[in-house]
Design a protein around this motif. Sequence first.
Motif, PDB file in Angstrom:
ATOM      1  N   ALA A  32      -0.813   3.018 -16.423  1.00 49.62           N
ATOM      2  CA  ALA A  32      -0.441   3.549 -15.114  1.00 49.62           C
ATOM      3  C   ALA A  32      -1.314   2.943 -14.021  1.00 49.62           C
ATOM      4  O   ALA A  32      -0.821   2.600 -12.939  1.00 49.62           O
ATOM      5  N   MET A  33      -2.597   2.795 -14.317  1.00 51.83           N
ATOM      6  CA  MET A  33      -3.514   2.173 -13.350  1.00 51.83           C
ATOM      7  C   MET A  33      -3.131   0.712 -13.109  1.00 51.83           C
ATOM      8  O   MET A  33      -3.120   0.248 -11.974  1.00 51.83           O
ATOM      9  N   MET A  34      -2.768  -0.004 -14.183  1.00 50.56           N
ATOM     10  CA  MET A  34      -2.372  -1.400 -14.032  1.00 50.56           C
ATOM     11  C   MET A  34      -1.078  -1.524 -13.229  1.00 50.56           C
ATOM     12  O   MET A  34      -0.918  -2.450 -12.435  1.00 50.56           O
ATOM     13  N   THR A  35      -0.151  -0.580 -13.418  1.00 52.85           N
ATOM     14  CA  THR A  35       1.086  -0.580 -12.646  1.00 52.85           C
ATOM     15  C   THR A  35       0.795  -0.371 -11.167  1.00 52.85           C
ATOM     16  O   THR A  35       1.374  -1.041 -10.305  1.00 52.85           O
ATOM     17  N   THR A  36      -0.107   0.545 -10.878  1.00 50.28           N
ATOM     18  CA  THR A  36      -0.482   0.797  -9.489  1.00 50.28           C
ATOM     19  C   THR A  36      -1.130  -0.435  -8.863  1.00 50.28           C
ATOM     20  O   THR A  36      -0.814  -0.808  -7.724  1.00 50.28           O
ATOM     21  N   LEU A  37      -2.019  -1.074  -9.605  1.00 43.90           N
ATOM     22  CA  LEU A  37      -2.666  -2.282  -9.089  1.00 43.90           C
ATOM     23  C   LEU A  37      -1.662  -3.415  -8.884  1.00 43.90           C
ATOM     24  O   LEU A  37      -1.747  -4.152  -7.902  1.00 43.90           O
ATOM     25  N   ALA A  38      -0.717  -3.553  -9.808  1.00 42.92           N
ATOM     26  CA  ALA A  38       0.305  -4.597  -9.662  1.00 42.92           C
ATOM     27  C   ALA A  38       1.164  -4.343  -8.423  1.00 42.92           C
ATOM     28  O   ALA A  38       1.486  -5.278  -7.681  1.00 42.92           O
ATOM     29  N   GLY A  39       1.528  -3.090  -8.183  1.00 42.39           N
ATOM     30  CA  GLY A  39       2.293  -2.760  -6.985  1.00 42.39           C
ATOM     31  C   GLY A  39       1.519  -3.061  -5.725  1.00 42.39           C
ATOM     32  O   GLY A  39       2.072  -3.581  -4.749  1.00 42.39           O
ATOM     33  N   LEU A  40       0.237  -2.746  -5.734  1.00 39.62           N
ATOM     34  CA  LEU A  40      -0.604  -3.027  -4.572  1.00 39.62           C
ATOM     35  C   LEU A  40      -0.711  -4.525  -4.324  1.00 39.62           C
ATOM     36  O   LEU A  40      -0.624  -4.975  -3.171  1.00 39.62           O
ATOM     37  N   ILE A  41      -0.846  -5.290  -5.377  1.00 42.90           N
ATOM     38  CA  ILE A  41      -0.944  -6.746  -5.230  1.00 42.90           C
ATOM     39  C   ILE A  41       0.358  -7.328  -4.679  1.00 42.90           C
ATOM     40  O   ILE A  41       0.334  -8.205  -3.813  1.00 42.90           O
ATOM     41  N   VAL A  42       1.491  -6.830  -5.150  1.00 41.10           N
ATOM     42  CA  VAL A  42       2.785  -7.321  -4.657  1.00 41.10           C
ATOM     43  C   VAL A  42       2.930  -7.035  -3.169  1.00 41.10           C
ATOM     44  O   VAL A  42       3.341  -7.898  -2.387  1.00 41.10           O
ATOM     45  N   VAL A  43       2.581  -5.820  -2.753  1.00 36.98           N
ATOM     46  CA  VAL A  43       2.684  -5.461  -1.332  1.00 36.98           C
ATOM     47  C   VAL A  43       1.728  -6.305  -0.496  1.00 36.98           C
ATOM     48  O   VAL A  43       2.092  -6.778   0.584  1.00 36.98           O
ATOM     49  N   MET A  44       0.524  -6.533  -0.999  1.00 32.47           N
ATOM     50  CA  MET A  44      -0.431  -7.353  -0.251  1.00 32.47           C
ATOM     51  C   MET A  44       0.060  -8.800  -0.129  1.00 32.47           C
ATOM     52  O   MET A  44      -0.123  -9.424   0.916  1.00 32.47           O
ATOM     53  N   MET A  45       0.701  -9.324  -1.171  1.00 37.39           N
ATOM     54  CA  MET A  45       1.238 -10.678  -1.086  1.00 37.39           C
ATOM     55  C   MET A  45       2.340 -10.766  -0.039  1.00 37.39           C
ATOM     56  O   MET A  45       2.416 -11.744   0.713  1.00 37.39           O
ATOM     57  N   VAL A  46       3.192  -9.749   0.024  1.00 42.18           N
ATOM     58  CA  VAL A  46       4.254  -9.727   1.036  1.00 42.18           C
ATOM     59  C   VAL A  46       3.642  -9.688   2.430  1.00 42.18           C
ATOM     60  O   VAL A  46       4.076 -10.409   3.344  1.00 42.18           O
ATOM     61  N   LEU A  47       2.621  -8.860   2.619  1.00 45.75           N
ATOM     62  CA  LEU A  47       1.986  -8.753   3.934  1.00 45.75           C
ATOM     63  C   LEU A  47       1.267 -10.041   4.330  1.00 45.75           C
ATOM     64  O   LEU A  47       1.344 -10.455   5.491  1.00 45.75           O
ATOM     65  N   VAL A  48       0.594 -10.675   3.380  1.00 42.19           N
ATOM     66  CA  VAL A  48      -0.095 -11.934   3.691  1.00 42.19           C
ATOM     67  C   VAL A  48       0.918 -13.010   4.075  1.00 42.19           C
ATOM     68  O   VAL A  48       0.678 -13.794   4.999  1.00 42.19           O
TER      69      VAL A  48
END
Length: 64
Positions: A32-48
């Motif tokens: 669950a923690m890894m899923t949350t981190l993966a979601g955060l990374i995807v959103v950060m990539m979109v924002l960058v």
Amino acid sequence: MQVDLIFKIAAIGILVAVFNQLLIRSGREEQAMMTTLAGLIVVMMVLVQQISNLFTLMKSVFGF
């Protein structure tokens, strides 16, 4: 600001929250923690990527 970008980020957040709750309920807290981190990374990539597009637009407007 593009409305579809906001919807895309919200959809990713909803999916991550659902997966997070499903994994926690099944006793897989680490995944669950890894899923949350993966979601955060995807959103950060979109924002960058959007910030990069903004700077490219600014360079073309001001002629740098």
